[in-house]
Design a protein around this motif. Structure first.
Motif, PDB file in Angstrom:
ATOM      1  N   LEU A   6       0.825  -1.208   0.000  1.00 42.47           N
ATOM      2  CA  LEU A   6       0.000   0.000   0.000  1.00 42.47           C
ATOM      3  C   LEU A   6       0.861   1.261   0.000  1.00 42.47           C
ATOM      4  O   LEU A   6       1.906   1.303   0.652  1.00 42.47           O
ATOM      5  CB  LEU A   6      -0.892   0.042   1.244  1.00 42.47           C
ATOM      6  N   TYR A   8       0.799   5.209   1.073  1.00 39.29           N
ATOM      7  CA  TYR A   8       0.083   6.040   2.044  1.00 39.29           C
ATOM      8  C   TYR A   8       0.239   7.522   1.733  1.00 39.29           C
ATOM      9  O   TYR A   8       1.258   7.950   1.184  1.00 39.29           O
ATOM     10  CB  TYR A   8       0.608   5.762   3.468  1.00 39.29           C
ATOM     11  N   LEU A  14      -0.711   9.337  -5.203  1.00 37.80           N
ATOM     12  CA  LEU A  14      -2.140   9.278  -4.886  1.00 37.80           C
ATOM     13  C   LEU A  14      -2.933  10.430  -5.502  1.00 37.80           C
ATOM     14  O   LEU A  14      -4.151  10.323  -5.653  1.00 37.80           O
ATOM     15  CB  LEU A  14      -2.355   9.260  -3.365  1.00 37.80           C
ATOM     16  N   LEU A  47      -9.859  -0.995  -3.936  1.00 39.53           N
ATOM     17  CA  LEU A  47      -8.463  -0.608  -4.055  1.00 39.53           C
ATOM     18  C   LEU A  47      -8.217  -0.170  -5.486  1.00 39.53           C
ATOM     19  O   LEU A  47      -8.648  -0.837  -6.428  1.00 39.53           O
ATOM     20  CB  LEU A  47      -7.537  -1.778  -3.685  1.00 39.53           C
ATOM     21  N   GLN A  51      -2.934   3.291  -5.427  1.00 38.62           N
ATOM     22  CA  GLN A  51      -2.710   2.938  -4.023  1.00 38.62           C
ATOM     23  C   GLN A  51      -1.641   1.851  -3.860  1.00 38.62           C
ATOM     24  O   GLN A  51      -1.237   1.555  -2.751  1.00 38.62           O
ATOM     25  CB  GLN A  51      -4.011   2.489  -3.363  1.00 38.62           C
ATOM     26  N   CYS A  90     -10.219   5.150   3.868  1.00 39.78           N
ATOM     27  CA  CYS A  90      -9.373   4.817   2.728  1.00 39.78           C
ATOM     28  C   CYS A  90      -8.143   4.080   3.250  1.00 39.78           C
ATOM     29  O   CYS A  90      -7.549   4.502   4.240  1.00 39.78           O
ATOM     30  CB  CYS A  90      -8.970   6.094   1.992  1.00 39.78           C
ATOM     31  N   SER A  92      -5.298   4.124   2.181  1.00 41.71           N
ATOM     32  CA  SER A  92      -4.115   4.990   2.116  1.00 41.71           C
ATOM     33  C   SER A  92      -4.111   6.063   3.204  1.00 41.71           C
ATOM     34  O   SER A  92      -3.166   6.843   3.309  1.00 41.71           O
ATOM     35  CB  SER A  92      -4.014   5.647   0.731  1.00 41.71           C
ATOM     36  N   HIS A 136      -9.978   7.881  -7.247  1.00 38.57           N
ATOM     37  CA  HIS A 136      -8.540   7.601  -7.115  1.00 38.57           C
ATOM     38  C   HIS A 136      -7.853   7.616  -8.476  1.00 38.57           C
ATOM     39  O   HIS A 136      -6.722   8.093  -8.603  1.00 38.57           O
ATOM     40  CB  HIS A 136      -8.308   6.221  -6.482  1.00 38.57           C
TER      41      HIS A 136
END
Length: 157
Positions: A6, A8, A14, A47, A51, A90, A92, A136
């Motif tokens: 993942l 972040y 992102l 997802l 991400q 989320c 993230s 996203h």
């Protein structure tokens, strides 16, 4: 393919707009499988590729209903109406939750992993999850749409 990890916030990937998928091959299938596994491992319901650090229009959603695993490649919202406001989080943004207003109904056109086009309709929580993941893919984070944040533990029980 190495196990996906993942990404972040505040990683800039992102907030970067993703490129459409043009090659539907085994590499794409492995990405989708890896994303789905990571989403389940992280206890998420959706997802998107950014991400995991991939700037392609790919997302997976599974809210645990009759629709099961939904793979969205190059998704486009064709129609939306109604309104719902509810809590979102989320993967993230661990531990961050807030109220977001979204359409209550969406009609989406996308490709599957083999490049076949499909159209689907979604209402309620599924519509919310799909809109969150499509955002996203355009570099839009749920935090840009939050009307009210929740304190730690406020959503529990």
């Amino acid at each position: 393919m190495a196990k996906l990890k993942l990404v972040y916030h505040p990683d800039e990937v992102l907030e970067t707009k993703c490129e459409p998928v043009t090659v539907f091959d085994n590499k794409l299938a492995k990405l989708i499988n890896g994303m789905y596994d990571l989403m389940l491992e992280a206890d998420g319901v959706g997802l998107a590729a950014p991400q995991v650090g991939v700037l392609q229009q790919v997302a997976v959603v599974d809210i645990g209903d009759r629709h099961g695993k939904i793979e969205l490649v190059n998704p486009v919202i064709l129609e939306k109406h109604g309104q719902q406001t509810g809590p979102e989080g989320c993967l993230s943004f661990p531990g961050l939750f807030g109220d977001v207003t979204r359409a209550d109904y969406v009609k989406v056109r996308a490709h599957n992993r083999r490049g076949k086009v499909f159209v689907m309709e979604a209402k309620g929580f599924l519509a919310r999850a799909i809109q969150h993941e499509i955002d996203h893919l355009h570099g839009v984070l749920f935090t840009e749409k939050v009307s009210r944040y929740y304190e730690d533990g406020e959503l529990e029980g």
